[in-house]
Scaffold this motif. Structure first.
Motif, PDB file in Angstrom:
ATOM      1  N   ALA A 277     -16.465  14.482 -21.788  1.00 12.82           N
ATOM      2  CA  ALA A 277     -17.178  13.475 -20.995  1.00 12.82           C
ATOM      3  C   ALA A 277     -16.857  13.632 -19.515  1.00 12.82           C
ATOM      4  O   ALA A 277     -15.777  14.092 -19.140  1.00 12.82           O
ATOM      5  N   CYS A 278     -17.807  13.214 -18.697  1.00 10.60           N
ATOM      6  CA  CYS A 278     -17.657  13.159 -17.240  1.00 10.60           C
ATOM      7  C   CYS A 278     -17.539  11.682 -16.860  1.00 10.60           C
ATOM      8  O   CYS A 278     -18.471  10.907 -17.113  1.00 10.60           O
ATOM      9  N   VAL A 279     -16.435  11.287 -16.276  1.00 10.03           N
ATOM     10  CA  VAL A 279     -16.156   9.880 -15.989  1.00 10.03           C
ATOM     11  C   VAL A 279     -16.815   9.470 -14.677  1.00 10.03           C
ATOM     12  O   VAL A 279     -16.805  10.219 -13.694  1.00 10.03           O
ATOM     13  N   ARG A 280     -17.367   8.259 -14.662  1.00 10.76           N
ATOM     14  CA  ARG A 280     -17.991   7.735 -13.451  1.00 10.76           C
ATOM     15  C   ARG A 280     -16.945   7.494 -12.370  1.00 10.76           C
ATOM     16  O   ARG A 280     -15.879   6.925 -12.632  1.00 10.76           O
ATOM     17  N   ARG A 281     -17.240   7.912 -11.172  1.00  7.92           N
ATOM     18  CA  ARG A 281     -16.350   7.727 -10.031  1.00  7.92           C
ATOM     19  C   ARG A 281     -16.703   6.443  -9.271  1.00  7.92           C
ATOM     20  O   ARG A 281     -17.770   5.858  -9.453  1.00  7.92           O
TER      21      ARG A 281
ATOM     22  N   ASN B 252      -7.426  22.087 -21.139  1.00  2.00           N
ATOM     23  CA  ASN B 252      -6.172  22.386 -20.450  1.00  2.00           C
ATOM     24  C   ASN B 252      -6.285  22.297 -18.935  1.00  2.00           C
ATOM     25  O   ASN B 252      -5.412  21.725 -18.265  1.00  2.00           O
ATOM     26  N   ALA B 253      -7.341  22.880 -18.371  1.00  2.00           N
ATOM     27  CA  ALA B 253      -7.469  22.921 -16.916  1.00  2.00           C
ATOM     28  C   ALA B 253      -7.577  21.515 -16.331  1.00  2.00           C
ATOM     29  O   ALA B 253      -6.915  21.186 -15.336  1.00  2.00           O
ATOM     30  N   MET B 254      -8.394  20.655 -16.942  1.00  4.40           N
ATOM     31  CA  MET B 254      -8.535  19.301 -16.420  1.00  4.40           C
ATOM     32  C   MET B 254      -7.300  18.461 -16.701  1.00  4.40           C
ATOM     33  O   MET B 254      -6.952  17.571 -15.916  1.00  4.40           O
ATOM     34  N   CYS B 255      -6.602  18.741 -17.790  1.00  4.72           N
ATOM     35  CA  CYS B 255      -5.337  18.046 -18.046  1.00  4.72           C
ATOM     36  C   CYS B 255      -4.330  18.377 -16.950  1.00  4.72           C
ATOM     37  O   CYS B 255      -3.618  17.490 -16.448  1.00  4.72           O
ATOM     38  N   GLN B 256      -4.281  19.630 -16.567  1.00  2.02           N
ATOM     39  CA  GLN B 256      -3.389  20.039 -15.486  1.00  2.02           C
ATOM     40  C   GLN B 256      -3.796  19.393 -14.168  1.00  2.02           C
ATOM     41  O   GLN B 256      -2.953  18.909 -13.399  1.00  2.02           O
ATOM     42  N   TYR B 257      -5.093  19.360 -13.905  1.00  2.00           N
ATOM     43  CA  TYR B 257      -5.605  18.726 -12.679  1.00  2.00           C
ATOM     44  C   TYR B 257      -5.178  17.258 -12.618  1.00  2.00           C
ATOM     45  O   TYR B 257      -4.669  16.782 -11.595  1.00  2.00           O
ATOM     46  N   HIS B 258      -5.373  16.536 -13.705  1.00  4.63           N
ATOM     47  CA  HIS B 258      -5.127  15.093 -13.678  1.00  4.63           C
ATOM     48  C   HIS B 258      -3.648  14.748 -13.525  1.00  4.63           C
ATOM     49  O   HIS B 258      -3.325  13.662 -13.060  1.00  4.63           O
ATOM     50  N   GLN B 259      -2.756  15.674 -13.865  1.00  3.17           N
ATOM     51  CA  GLN B 259      -1.337  15.348 -13.705  1.00  3.17           C
ATOM     52  C   GLN B 259      -0.719  15.951 -12.451  1.00  3.17           C
ATOM     53  O   GLN B 259       0.447  15.688 -12.160  1.00  3.17           O
ATOM     54  N   THR B 260      -1.489  16.722 -11.680  1.00  4.89           N
ATOM     55  CA  THR B 260      -0.922  17.361 -10.489  1.00  4.89           C
ATOM     56  C   THR B 260      -1.711  17.125  -9.204  1.00  4.89           C
ATOM     57  O   THR B 260      -1.136  17.112  -8.122  1.00  4.89           O
ATOM     58  N   SER B 261      -3.026  16.944  -9.291  1.00  2.00           N
ATOM     59  CA  SER B 261      -3.842  16.867  -8.079  1.00  2.00           C
ATOM     60  C   SER B 261      -3.685  15.516  -7.380  1.00  2.00           C
ATOM     61  O   SER B 261      -3.745  14.467  -8.038  1.00  2.00           O
TER      62      SER B 261
ATOM     63  N   GLU C  36      -5.896  14.206  -5.794  1.00  2.00           N
ATOM     64  CA  GLU C  36      -7.210  13.582  -5.913  1.00  2.00           C
ATOM     65  C   GLU C  36      -7.383  12.866  -7.252  1.00  2.00           C
ATOM     66  O   GLU C  36      -8.343  12.110  -7.429  1.00  2.00           O
ATOM     67  N   SER C  37      -6.501  13.112  -8.196  1.00  2.00           N
ATOM     68  CA  SER C  37      -6.611  12.477  -9.509  1.00  2.00           C
ATOM     69  C   SER C  37      -6.149  11.028  -9.443  1.00  2.00           C
ATOM     70  O   SER C  37      -5.131  10.710  -8.817  1.00  2.00           O
ATOM     71  N   SER C  38      -6.873  10.152 -10.115  1.00  2.00           N
ATOM     72  CA  SER C  38      -6.460   8.745 -10.146  1.00  2.00           C
ATOM     73  C   SER C  38      -5.114   8.585 -10.842  1.00  2.00           C
ATOM     74  O   SER C  38      -4.374   7.630 -10.589  1.00  2.00           O
ATOM     75  N   PHE C  39      -4.753   9.523 -11.712  1.00  2.00           N
ATOM     76  CA  PHE C  39      -3.504   9.396 -12.459  1.00  2.00           C
ATOM     77  C   PHE C  39      -2.275   9.720 -11.615  1.00  2.00           C
ATOM     78  O   PHE C  39      -1.170   9.296 -11.952  1.00  2.00           O
ATOM     79  N   THR C  40      -2.420  10.501 -10.554  1.00  6.79           N
ATOM     80  CA  THR C  40      -1.282  10.745  -9.668  1.00  6.79           C
ATOM     81  C   THR C  40      -1.175   9.668  -8.598  1.00  6.79           C
ATOM     82  O   THR C  40      -0.142   9.552  -7.941  1.00  6.79           O
ATOM     83  N   ARG C  41      -2.213   8.879  -8.418  1.00  6.12           N
ATOM     84  CA  ARG C  41      -2.217   7.824  -7.399  1.00  6.12           C
ATOM     85  C   ARG C  41      -1.889   6.453  -7.971  1.00  6.12           C
ATOM     86  O   ARG C  41      -1.467   5.564  -7.235  1.00  6.12           O
ATOM     87  N   ARG C  42      -2.105   6.285  -9.272  1.00  5.69           N
ATOM     88  CA  ARG C  42      -1.971   4.950  -9.856  1.00  5.69           C
ATOM     89  C   ARG C  42      -1.310   5.051 -11.224  1.00  5.69           C
ATOM     90  O   ARG C  42      -1.788   5.761 -12.103  1.00  5.69           O
ATOM     91  N   ARG C  43      -0.192   4.360 -11.384  1.00  4.97           N
ATOM     92  CA  ARG C  43       0.521   4.355 -12.654  1.00  4.97           C
ATOM     93  C   ARG C  43       0.000   3.206 -13.513  1.00  4.97           C
ATOM     94  O   ARG C  43      -0.186   2.091 -13.028  1.00  4.97           O
ATOM     95  N   ILE C  44      -0.220   3.494 -14.776  1.00  2.43           N
ATOM     96  CA  ILE C  44      -0.796   2.466 -15.641  1.00  2.43           C
ATOM     97  C   ILE C  44      -0.213   2.553 -17.043  1.00  2.43           C
ATOM     98  O   ILE C  44       0.132   3.635 -17.529  1.00  2.43           O
ATOM     99  N   CYS C  45      -0.078   1.401 -17.669  1.00  8.69           N
ATOM    100  CA  CYS C  45       0.259   1.307 -19.086  1.00  8.69           C
ATOM    101  C   CYS C  45      -0.515   0.094 -19.603  1.00  8.69           C
ATOM    102  O   CYS C  45      -0.326  -1.022 -19.105  1.00  8.69           O
ATOM    103  N   THR C  46      -1.406   0.305 -20.554  1.00  9.83           N
ATOM    104  CA  THR C  46      -2.268  -0.788 -21.010  1.00  9.83           C
ATOM    105  C   THR C  46      -2.510  -0.666 -22.506  1.00  9.83           C
ATOM    106  O   THR C  46      -2.556   0.439 -23.051  1.00  9.83           O
ATOM    107  N   MET C  47      -2.653  -1.814 -23.157  1.00 11.46           N
ATOM    108  CA  MET C  47      -2.853  -1.812 -24.599  1.00 11.46           C
ATOM    109  C   MET C  47      -3.701  -3.014 -25.000  1.00 11.46           C
ATOM    110  O   MET C  47      -3.519  -4.121 -24.469  1.00 11.46           O
ATOM    111  N   ALA C  48      -4.636  -2.766 -25.903  1.00 15.27           N
ATOM    112  CA  ALA C  48      -5.461  -3.854 -26.421  1.00 15.27           C
ATOM    113  C   ALA C  48      -4.642  -4.740 -27.342  1.00 15.27           C
ATOM    114  O   ALA C  48      -3.671  -4.302 -27.976  1.00 15.27           O
ATOM    115  N   ARG C  49      -5.045  -5.997 -27.411  1.00 12.19           N
ATOM    116  CA  ARG C  49      -4.502  -6.948 -28.371  1.00 12.19           C
ATOM    117  C   ARG C  49      -5.667  -7.560 -29.136  1.00 12.19           C
ATOM    118  O   ARG C  49      -6.796  -7.576 -28.628  1.00 12.19           O
TER     119      ARG C  49
END
Length: 266
Positions: A92-96, A184-193, A195-208
């Motif tokens: 999937a391509c996520v909406r920005r 693999n390539a996008m997994c590496q991007y999201h944990q190192t770039s 520009e990735s939202s995952f390197t800029r914002r830390r999150i932990c969330t769970m449904a109830r």
């Protein structure tokens, strides 16, 4: 991989039927979302995320952690396959924020073949709790939102109706099966770039069953039956207690790293 199905089912608190049916899929999906958080804490700790089923199993089942989409859906794929479901990984391509969409393999979701195809996604944070039929007009609700799928320019689109009635696309995907290594390539991007939202914002969330609990930066946000409470954590000890108490996440020594120092309050 050779997986201990019993341990995985204990991890998600599931003791129901195991035949590959819609009922089983629905309960597995719900239990996974209620027990395994969507979180990117390893990125803040500098721990590489490696897309290898054995390592995903050790992290999520063995060490009682969560993960992001490639980890959660990648391992859920293994569980469903082991139980006899016909399942495939979709890209999937996520909406920005600017309204555009990210690249291919930006997100992983799953398609499960029953008498009709169903979508499963235990790795997108706030999303549908019950599997969605892969057909126009299919909908499911979660925490005051309605999620649905619709055709979109030769692809499919997952959208969300907010409480004010606005329809917001979340991601677009094609009905083409993929292998774990293709992410693999996008997994590496999201944990190192940067520009990735995952390197800029830390999150932990769970449904109830009646809402959701989210740690965004140092803010703890809890919703229950539509009511929202928020408080700001201020110390490393508070943060660790929150992760342990709210999400069942125990980070150990973290090699001397201070996780709260990598968080902003936003």
């Amino acid at each position: 991989m050779s997986m201990d199905v019993e341990s995985y089912l204990r991890r998600i608190g599931y003791d129901g039927p195991r035949e590959p049916s819609l009922e089983t899929l629905r309960e597995l999906h719900r239990q996974h979302l209620f027990t395994v958080p969507f979180e990117n804490l390893d990125i803040a700790l500098g721990i590489p995320v490696v897309l290898e089923p054995g390592r995903l199993y050790d992290k999520i089942v063995g060490r009682h952690r969560g993960g992001f989409c490639y980890e959660l859906n990648g391992l859920f794929y293994e569980l469903l396959s082991a139980l006899g479901f016909r399942v495939s990984m979709l890209s999937a391509c996520v909406r920005r924020d600017d309204g555009g969409f990210g690249p291919e393999f930006d997100h992983m979701l799953l398609k499960v073949e029953l008498p009709e195809p169903w979508l499963a996604d235990v790795g997108f944070g706030e999303s549908f709790v019950d599997p969605l039929a892969l057909k126009p007009g299919a909908q499911a609700s979660e925490d005051g939102h309605v999620f649905g799928v619709a055709p979109a320019n030769g692809l499919w689109e997952l959208y969300r109706h907010d409480s004010d009635g606005v329809q917001v696309p979340l991601y677009r995907f094609s009905d083409i099966p993929h292998q774990l290594s293709e992410y693999n390539a996008m997994c590496q991007y999201h944990q190192t770039s940067p520009e990735s939202s995952f390197t800029r914002r830390r999150i932990c969330t769970m449904a109830r069953p009646d809402g959701r609990v989210t740690l965004a930066g140092m803010r703890l946000i809890e919703t229950e039956n539509g009511e929202r409470e928020e408080r700001l954590l201020t110390t490393e000890a508070e943060l660790r207690d929150c992760l342990r108490g709210q999400f069942g996440v125990e980070l150990g020594s973290m090699n001397g790293k201070n996780l709260s120092g990598s968080y902003s309050s936003h």
